[in-house]
Scaffold this motif. Structure first.
Motif, PDB file in Angstrom:
ATOM      1  N   VAL A 202      53.070  40.158  19.174  1.00  0.00           N
ATOM      2  CA  VAL A 202      52.977  40.726  20.513  1.00  0.00           C
ATOM      3  C   VAL A 202      51.710  41.575  20.550  1.00  0.00           C
ATOM      4  CG1 VAL A 202      55.440  40.705  21.028  1.00  0.00           C
ATOM      5  CG2 VAL A 202      54.448  42.686  19.870  1.00  0.00           C
ATOM      6  N   THR A 203      51.024  41.539  21.673  1.00  0.00           N
ATOM      7  CA  THR A 203      49.760  42.263  21.839  1.00  0.00           C
ATOM      8  C   THR A 203      49.769  42.982  23.174  1.00  0.00           C
ATOM      9  OG1 THR A 203      48.517  40.688  20.486  1.00  0.00           O
ATOM     10  CG2 THR A 203      47.247  42.014  22.027  1.00  0.00           C
ATOM     11  N   TRP A 204      49.158  44.161  23.201  1.00  0.00           N
ATOM     12  CA  TRP A 204      49.035  44.889  24.461  1.00  0.00           C
ATOM     13  C   TRP A 204      47.692  45.600  24.520  1.00  0.00           C
ATOM     14  CZ3 TRP A 204      52.431  46.167  20.548  1.00  0.00           C
ATOM     15  CH2 TRP A 204      52.194  47.374  19.867  1.00  0.00           C
ATOM     16  N   ASN A 205      47.214  45.787  25.740  1.00  0.00           N
ATOM     17  CA  ASN A 205      46.037  46.602  26.046  1.00  0.00           C
ATOM     18  C   ASN A 205      46.460  47.617  27.098  1.00  0.00           C
ATOM     19  OD1 ASN A 205      45.165  43.771  25.338  1.00  0.00           O
ATOM     20  ND2 ASN A 205      43.171  44.769  25.253  1.00  0.00           N
ATOM     21  N   ALA A 206      46.354  48.896  26.785  1.00  0.00           N
ATOM     22  CA  ALA A 206      46.743  49.963  27.700  1.00  0.00           C
ATOM     23  C   ALA A 206      45.489  50.693  28.182  1.00  0.00           C
ATOM     24  CB  ALA A 206      47.694  50.931  27.010  1.00  0.00           C
ATOM     25  N   TYR A 207      45.253  50.688  29.504  1.00  0.00           N
ATOM     26  CA  TYR A 207      44.032  51.224  30.100  1.00  0.00           C
ATOM     27  C   TYR A 207      44.321  52.412  31.003  1.00  0.00           C
ATOM     28  CZ  TYR A 207      41.660  46.757  29.027  1.00  0.00           C
ATOM     29  OH  TYR A 207      41.114  45.662  28.416  1.00  0.00           O
ATOM     30  N   TYR A 208      43.350  53.327  31.042  1.00  0.00           N
ATOM     31  CA  TYR A 208      43.296  54.381  32.064  1.00  0.00           C
ATOM     32  C   TYR A 208      42.005  54.194  32.846  1.00  0.00           C
ATOM     33  CZ  TYR A 208      41.978  58.883  34.073  1.00  0.00           C
ATOM     34  OH  TYR A 208      41.542  59.861  34.927  1.00  0.00           O
ATOM     35  N   LEU A 209      42.051  54.401  34.163  1.00  0.00           N
ATOM     36  CA  LEU A 209      40.891  54.174  35.021  1.00  0.00           C
ATOM     37  C   LEU A 209      40.584  55.406  35.865  1.00  0.00           C
ATOM     38  CD1 LEU A 209      38.763  52.224  36.294  1.00  0.00           C
ATOM     39  CD2 LEU A 209      40.537  51.586  37.938  1.00  0.00           C
ATOM     40  N   TRP A 210      39.370  55.914  35.723  1.00  0.00           N
ATOM     41  CA  TRP A 210      38.851  56.985  36.586  1.00  0.00           C
ATOM     42  C   TRP A 210      37.610  56.467  37.292  1.00  0.00           C
ATOM     43  CZ3 TRP A 210      34.112  59.271  37.038  1.00  0.00           C
ATOM     44  CH2 TRP A 210      34.040  60.406  37.852  1.00  0.00           C
ATOM     45  N   ASN A 211      37.462  56.819  38.579  1.00  0.00           N
ATOM     46  CA  ASN A 211      36.363  56.311  39.383  1.00  0.00           C
ATOM     47  C   ASN A 211      35.534  57.431  39.993  1.00  0.00           C
ATOM     48  OD1 ASN A 211      37.254  53.391  39.344  1.00  0.00           O
ATOM     49  ND2 ASN A 211      39.051  54.338  40.288  1.00  0.00           N
ATOM     50  N   GLY A 212      34.230  57.209  40.050  1.00  0.00           N
ATOM     51  CA  GLY A 212      33.327  58.129  40.717  1.00  0.00           C
ATOM     52  C   GLY A 212      33.256  57.854  42.212  1.00  0.00           C
ATOM     53  N   LYS A 213      32.304  58.483  42.880  1.00  0.00           N
ATOM     54  CA  LYS A 213      32.185  58.369  44.334  1.00  0.00           C
ATOM     55  C   LYS A 213      31.214  57.260  44.725  1.00  0.00           C
ATOM     56  CE  LYS A 213      33.264  63.151  45.619  1.00  0.00           C
ATOM     57  NZ  LYS A 213      32.786  64.364  46.321  1.00  0.00           N
ATOM     58  N   ASN A 214      31.586  56.545  45.770  1.00  0.00           N
ATOM     59  CA  ASN A 214      30.685  55.622  46.447  1.00  0.00           C
ATOM     60  C   ASN A 214      30.038  56.393  47.589  1.00  0.00           C
ATOM     61  OD1 ASN A 214      29.384  53.654  47.915  1.00  0.00           O
ATOM     62  ND2 ASN A 214      31.175  52.319  48.146  1.00  0.00           N
ATOM     63  N   ASP A 215      28.735  56.669  47.481  1.00  0.00           N
ATOM     64  CA  ASP A 215      28.048  57.482  48.489  1.00  0.00           C
ATOM     65  C   ASP A 215      27.415  56.651  49.596  1.00  0.00           C
ATOM     66  OD1 ASP A 215      26.005  56.322  47.107  1.00  0.00           O
ATOM     67  OD2 ASP A 215      25.106  58.190  46.382  1.00  0.00           O
ATOM     68  N   ASP A 216      27.741  55.359  49.633  1.00  0.00           N
ATOM     69  CA  ASP A 216      27.230  54.490  50.700  1.00  0.00           C
ATOM     70  C   ASP A 216      28.334  53.519  51.140  1.00  0.00           C
ATOM     71  OD1 ASP A 216      25.382  53.446  52.499  1.00  0.00           O
ATOM     72  OD2 ASP A 216      24.601  51.986  51.057  1.00  0.00           O
ATOM     73  N   PRO A 217      29.450  54.060  51.628  1.00  0.00           N
ATOM     74  CA  PRO A 217      30.596  53.200  51.964  1.00  0.00           C
ATOM     75  C   PRO A 217      30.356  52.394  53.233  1.00  0.00           C
ATOM     76  CG  PRO A 217      31.048  55.452  52.617  1.00  0.00           C
ATOM     77  CD  PRO A 217      29.736  55.483  51.880  1.00  0.00           C
ATOM     78  N   SER A 218      31.124  51.328  53.370  1.00  0.00           N
ATOM     79  CA  SER A 218      31.007  50.455  54.530  1.00  0.00           C
ATOM     80  C   SER A 218      31.545  51.135  55.781  1.00  0.00           C
ATOM     81  CB  SER A 218      31.789  49.166  54.282  1.00  0.00           C
ATOM     82  OG  SER A 218      31.940  48.430  55.473  1.00  0.00           O
ATOM     83  N   PRO A 219      30.744  51.270  56.833  1.00  0.00           N
ATOM     84  CA  PRO A 219      31.248  51.854  58.079  1.00  0.00           C
ATOM     85  C   PRO A 219      32.284  50.979  58.764  1.00  0.00           C
ATOM     86  CG  PRO A 219      29.019  51.011  58.381  1.00  0.00           C
ATOM     87  CD  PRO A 219      29.310  50.933  56.909  1.00  0.00           C
ATOM     88  N   ALA A 220      32.215  49.662  58.541  1.00  0.00           N
ATOM     89  CA  ALA A 220      33.195  48.768  59.151  1.00  0.00           C
ATOM     90  C   ALA A 220      34.571  48.957  58.527  1.00  0.00           C
ATOM     91  CB  ALA A 220      32.747  47.316  58.999  1.00  0.00           C
ATOM     92  N   LEU A 221      34.616  49.306  57.240  1.00  0.00           N
ATOM     93  CA  LEU A 221      35.885  49.462  56.553  1.00  0.00           C
ATOM     94  C   LEU A 221      36.392  50.895  56.528  1.00  0.00           C
ATOM     95  CD1 LEU A 221      35.338  47.121  53.477  1.00  0.00           C
ATOM     96  CD2 LEU A 221      36.499  46.605  55.615  1.00  0.00           C
ATOM     97  N   TYR A 222      35.460  51.859  56.524  1.00  0.00           N
ATOM     98  CA  TYR A 222      35.868  53.251  56.385  1.00  0.00           C
ATOM     99  C   TYR A 222      35.671  54.084  57.635  1.00  0.00           C
ATOM    100  CZ  TYR A 222      35.505  51.881  51.502  1.00  0.00           C
ATOM    101  OH  TYR A 222      35.649  51.227  50.309  1.00  0.00           O
ATOM    102  N   GLY A 223      34.955  53.562  58.605  1.00  0.00           N
ATOM    103  CA  GLY A 223      34.626  54.334  59.792  1.00  0.00           C
ATOM    104  C   GLY A 223      33.243  54.948  59.670  1.00  0.00           C
TER     105      GLY A 223
END
Length: 322
Positions: A202-223
């Motif tokens: 049996v095999t497993w991969n356990a991940y943690y994910l942290w994300n930085g900021k997107n400083d140029d977001p889509s206006p169509a999707l985010y306003g």
């Protein structure tokens, strides 16, 4: 990416949900979370790389077909027509030191490319336009521990790795689906393989994910008022069980699970109701042509999706010792 506006129409609800689907590791970014490793690595991944120390390469190819699009409760969004087709590939280079007996360091670099991306809601929704090209670079440093040995072979092997996703991929805020994410991510993980018998693992991969900021977001999707977007934190797992039918052919089951556990932030403010979740399981196989050449084929059937597409994924991988 994520969506901040409060949508009312069917078309807009579709866009909100599509903002939550992540695909092949680093290859496609069309949601709050960046693309992560969902099912790319499977059997024996906690063990040392095939062929031993030195340089190795892996070539990945993935095909994804979305069956439906889900909302925050996991319910399907009713549409006259909805199809999602994604094809992506990636090249990985790995270097592992072999100078020590207990633990060795290594480096890993993955560069993905999105070769096909098509989302059709049947309503000519231009917001869902996709672009193809190179994705973000995933660079990692790891410690590979020597396996614990028993009378009949290895009993346990594991690896600790720190991965950083560098946002060099193609990105355009006017597209809903991009090869690149336009923000940095940190994605450390622990990979381990346990031998239940000499032929069963049996095999497993356990991940943690942290994300930085997107400083140029889509206006169509985010306003139009969205100046920056920071995706929430998440955990995700790959898991599998394998049985060696012969020395060359190994078969089993494999799966993955992802859950976002903090809210996405828009202009520094948390937005509720956007957390992503998905589970998948399916058959897999590995064939060893030699110690230096192995191929993997894995099929996944997704379920329990929330705020993302739900579908089927096929992954092919070739590992070669240089």
């Amino acid at each position: 990416m994520s969506c901040v506006v409060a949508f009312c129409s069917k078309k807009s609800v579709l866009v909100t949900s599509l903002c939550g689907f992540s695909l092949l590791a680093g290859m496609v970014q069309a949601g709050d979370l960046p693309a992560v490793n969902l099912g790319l690595t499977t059997f024996y991944d906690g063990a040392t790389i095939p062929g031993g120390p030195g340089w190795s390469t892996s070539l990945y190819s993935s095909h994804y077909e979305g069956r439906k699009i889900t909302d925050r409760h996991g319910d399907e969004i009713g549409l006259p027509k909805s199809t999602t087709n994604i094809d992506a590939s990636a090249l990985q280079l790995i270097y592992q030191d072999g100078s020590r007996k207990d633990v060795n360091w290594g480096l890993s670099f993955i560069l993905p490319v999105l070769t096909k991306a098509k989302v059709d809601d049947g309503m000519d929704n231009a917001v869902l336009d996709a672009q193809e090209g190179f994705g973000d670079l995933r660079a990692g440093a790891y410690l590979q521990f020597e396996p614990v040995m028993g009378k009949n072979g290895p009993l346990f092997a594991h690896r600790l790795e720190m991965d950083v996703v560098v946002p060099i991929g193609k990105y355009d805020k006017d597209h809903a689906i991009n090869p690149g994410s336009n923000f940095w991510s940190i994605n450390p993980y622990w990979a381990a393989t346990l031998w239940l018998t000499p032929k069963t693992t049996v095999t497993w991969n356990a991940y943690y994910l942290w994300n930085g900021k997107n400083d140029d977001p889509s206006p169509a999707l985010y306003g139009a008022s969205a100046e920056d977007v920071q995706a929430g934190q998440a955990v995700h797992f790959n898991f599998n069980a394998a049985y060696a039918l012969t020395q060359q052919l190994h078969v089993g089951i494999n799966g993955y699970w992802l859950k976002q556990f903090t809210d996405t932030e828009i202009n520094g403010h948390a937005v509720s109701g956007r957390r992503e979740k998905v589970f998948a399981i399916g058959p897999g196989a590995m064939y060893a042509f030699s110690r230096n050449d192995l191929i993997y084929a894995n099929l996944y059937f997704e379920s329990e999706a929330e705020n993302r597409t739900e579908g089927n994924r096929f992954v092919f991988r070739w590992v070669h010792k240089l």
